[in-house]
Write a protein that holds these residues in place. Sequence first.
Motif, PDB file in Angstrom:
ATOM      1  N   ARG A  98       0.872  -1.180   0.000  1.00 12.27           N
ATOM      2  CA  ARG A  98       0.000   0.000   0.000  1.00 12.27           C
ATOM      3  C   ARG A  98       0.904   1.223   0.000  1.00 12.27           C
ATOM      4  NH1 ARG A  98      -2.795   3.150   4.580  1.00 12.27           N
ATOM      5  NH2 ARG A  98      -4.338   4.413   3.469  1.00 12.27           N
ATOM      6  N   THR A  99       0.716   2.073  -1.001  1.00 10.34           N
ATOM      7  CA  THR A  99       1.525   3.276  -1.147  1.00 10.34           C
ATOM      8  C   THR A  99       0.619   4.492  -1.053  1.00 10.34           C
ATOM      9  OG1 THR A  99       2.997   2.071  -2.651  1.00 10.34           O
ATOM     10  CG2 THR A  99       3.185   4.464  -2.610  1.00 10.34           C
ATOM     11  N   CYS A 100       0.997   5.441  -0.205  1.00 10.17           N
ATOM     12  CA  CYS A 100       0.218   6.665   0.001  1.00 10.17           C
ATOM     13  C   CYS A 100       1.002   7.857  -0.524  1.00 10.17           C
ATOM     14  CB  CYS A 100      -0.096   6.863   1.479  1.00 10.17           C
ATOM     15  SG  CYS A 100      -0.966   5.483   2.250  1.00 10.17           S
ATOM     16  N   THR A 101       0.338   8.717  -1.280  1.00 13.65           N
ATOM     17  CA  THR A 101       0.991   9.887  -1.845  1.00 13.65           C
ATOM     18  C   THR A 101       0.539  11.155  -1.133  1.00 13.65           C
ATOM     19  OG1 THR A 101      -0.719  10.321  -3.515  1.00 13.65           O
ATOM     20  CG2 THR A 101       1.015   8.739  -4.093  1.00 13.65           C
ATOM     21  N   PRO A 111      -4.375  13.743  -1.504  1.00 11.42           N
ATOM     22  CA  PRO A 111      -3.624  12.499  -1.300  1.00 11.42           C
ATOM     23  C   PRO A 111      -4.359  11.268  -1.838  1.00 11.42           C
ATOM     24  CG  PRO A 111      -3.531  13.852   0.671  1.00 11.42           C
ATOM     25  CD  PRO A 111      -4.529  14.503  -0.247  1.00 11.42           C
ATOM     26  N   ARG A 112      -3.583  10.361  -2.410  1.00 14.44           N
ATOM     27  CA  ARG A 112      -4.093   9.097  -2.943  1.00 14.44           C
ATOM     28  C   ARG A 112      -3.439   7.921  -2.230  1.00 14.44           C
ATOM     29  NH1 ARG A 112      -7.003  12.988  -5.364  1.00 14.44           N
ATOM     30  NH2 ARG A 112      -8.122  12.252  -7.193  1.00 14.44           N
ATOM     31  N   ASP A 113      -4.092   6.764  -2.285  1.00 10.80           N
ATOM     32  CA  ASP A 113      -3.414   5.532  -1.910  1.00 10.80           C
ATOM     33  C   ASP A 113      -3.673   4.472  -2.977  1.00 10.80           C
ATOM     34  OD1 ASP A 113      -6.030   4.735  -1.282  1.00 10.80           O
ATOM     35  OD2 ASP A 113      -5.457   3.752   0.584  1.00 10.80           O
ATOM     36  N   PHE A 114      -2.710   3.565  -3.108  1.00  7.68           N
ATOM     37  CA  PHE A 114      -2.737   2.515  -4.123  1.00  7.68           C
ATOM     38  C   PHE A 114      -2.378   1.193  -3.462  1.00  7.68           C
ATOM     39  CE2 PHE A 114      -1.683   6.503  -6.118  1.00  7.68           C
ATOM     40  CZ  PHE A 114      -2.380   6.520  -7.315  1.00  7.68           C
ATOM     41  N   ASN A 130       7.942  -4.724 -10.435  1.00  2.00           N
ATOM     42  CA  ASN A 130       6.824  -4.782 -11.382  1.00  2.00           C
ATOM     43  C   ASN A 130       5.522  -4.805 -10.589  1.00  2.00           C
ATOM     44  OD1 ASN A 130       8.497  -5.757 -14.011  1.00  2.00           O
ATOM     45  ND2 ASN A 130       9.230  -6.832 -12.195  1.00  2.00           N
ATOM     46  N   GLY A 131       4.648  -3.817 -10.824  1.00  2.08           N
ATOM     47  CA  GLY A 131       3.457  -3.715  -9.999  1.00  2.08           C
ATOM     48  C   GLY A 131       2.183  -3.443 -10.782  1.00  2.08           C
ATOM     49  N   VAL A 132       1.055  -3.817 -10.187  1.00  2.00           N
ATOM     50  CA  VAL A 132      -0.259  -3.497 -10.734  1.00  2.00           C
ATOM     51  C   VAL A 132      -1.255  -3.530  -9.577  1.00  2.00           C
ATOM     52  CG1 VAL A 132      -0.882  -5.905 -11.289  1.00  2.00           C
ATOM     53  CG2 VAL A 132      -1.917  -4.012 -12.588  1.00  2.00           C
ATOM     54  N   SER A 133      -2.228  -2.640  -9.615  1.00  2.00           N
ATOM     55  CA  SER A 133      -3.206  -2.580  -8.529  1.00  2.00           C
ATOM     56  C   SER A 133      -4.113  -3.808  -8.538  1.00  2.00           C
ATOM     57  CB  SER A 133      -4.045  -1.304  -8.637  1.00  2.00           C
ATOM     58  OG  SER A 133      -3.296  -0.171  -8.253  1.00  2.00           O
ATOM     59  N   LYS A 143     -10.800   6.880   4.291  1.00  3.67           N
ATOM     60  CA  LYS A 143     -11.442   8.156   3.960  1.00  3.67           C
ATOM     61  C   LYS A 143     -10.441   9.316   3.858  1.00  3.67           C
ATOM     62  CE  LYS A 143     -12.728   9.212   8.768  1.00  3.67           C
ATOM     63  NZ  LYS A 143     -13.876   9.466   9.677  1.00  3.67           N
ATOM     64  N   LYS A 144      -9.219   9.108   4.356  1.00  2.77           N
ATOM     65  CA  LYS A 144      -8.203  10.155   4.261  1.00  2.77           C
ATOM     66  C   LYS A 144      -7.575  10.217   2.863  1.00  2.77           C
ATOM     67  CE  LYS A 144      -6.828   9.693   9.123  1.00  2.77           C
ATOM     68  NZ  LYS A 144      -5.714   9.325  10.044  1.00  2.77           N
ATOM     69  N   PHE A 145      -7.840   9.186   2.054  1.00  8.46           N
ATOM     70  CA  PHE A 145      -7.218   9.092   0.737  1.00  8.46           C
ATOM     71  C   PHE A 145      -8.267   8.742  -0.321  1.00  8.46           C
ATOM     72  CE2 PHE A 145      -4.003   7.994   3.851  1.00  8.46           C
ATOM     73  CZ  PHE A 145      -2.884   8.703   3.429  1.00  8.46           C
ATOM     74  N   VAL A 146      -8.027   9.198  -1.543  1.00  7.90           N
ATOM     75  CA  VAL A 146      -8.772   8.707  -2.697  1.00  7.90           C
ATOM     76  C   VAL A 146      -8.047   7.458  -3.188  1.00  7.90           C
ATOM     77  CG1 VAL A 146      -9.502   9.185  -5.060  1.00  7.90           C
ATOM     78  CG2 VAL A 146      -9.565  11.016  -3.333  1.00  7.90           C
ATOM     79  N   ARG A 147      -8.755   6.361  -3.310  1.00  6.42           N
ATOM     80  CA  ARG A 147      -8.136   5.108  -3.742  1.00  6.42           C
ATOM     81  C   ARG A 147      -7.896   5.159  -5.256  1.00  6.42           C
ATOM     82  NH1 ARG A 147      -8.021   0.100  -1.371  1.00  6.42           N
ATOM     83  NH2 ARG A 147      -7.320   1.392   0.394  1.00  6.42           N
TER      84      ARG A 147
END
Length: 212
Positions: A98-101, A111-114, A130-133, A143-147
């Motif tokens: 999980r990565t938060c920007t 802010p986003r999270d992935f 190598n990554g993919v959601s 709720k603090k981040f847009v997914r």
Amino acid sequence: MDFREIANKTADILQGYMKDDSGWEVAKKTKDILIELKHSKEFGGNLYRGTSEFSAPPETVFQYVDPLPGDAPRLKWDKGLKKIEVLKQISDDIRINRTCTDSACMGMISPRDFVDVVLTKKTEDGISTNGVSVDYAECPADKKFVRGWNHHCGLICLSMPDKPGHTKLVSLIQPDIRGMLPRALVDSAIPGSMTEFFTNLRQCLKDDGKLQ
């Protein structure tokens, strides 16, 4: 969900994007950084390919770009990231991240999270992430981040036979950051953020005495 199958497919797709020389447009170019783009085959946005050379071995550069939490170097220099978590270590080479920007564009992009499945792959040519959601029930939306959603993306550290001890770093991204944002705003922000990524990485490697 077969995470290994997903991860291996991601690595194959990224190799194709890296070797594809057709249809790219130059989005931004400096003395030592090239950012290119083309329309993504996976969603309505763009696929971006950034390239730069570093006077350090692939293993060293990879250590600095690998998205790991804690004392790993990535969070030290990557100003776009707020937090990295490993939600599950599936095997030695595969994990769920999980990565938060942070916010971007003077707060216009919140802010986003992935949540991504990430494969570390070593070959004769170098080493890559190598990554993919993925939809991962154990990590519901915060709720603090847009997914957001990362379509196939990665960082590939390639050895350079004609320049021993040097690395060609290729960044491939195609993020769908979602939310109510104009596509033009997102497209205008990405080339600059990719350039900053390479610049900050180079400065950190220099500060740490890792460049030849």
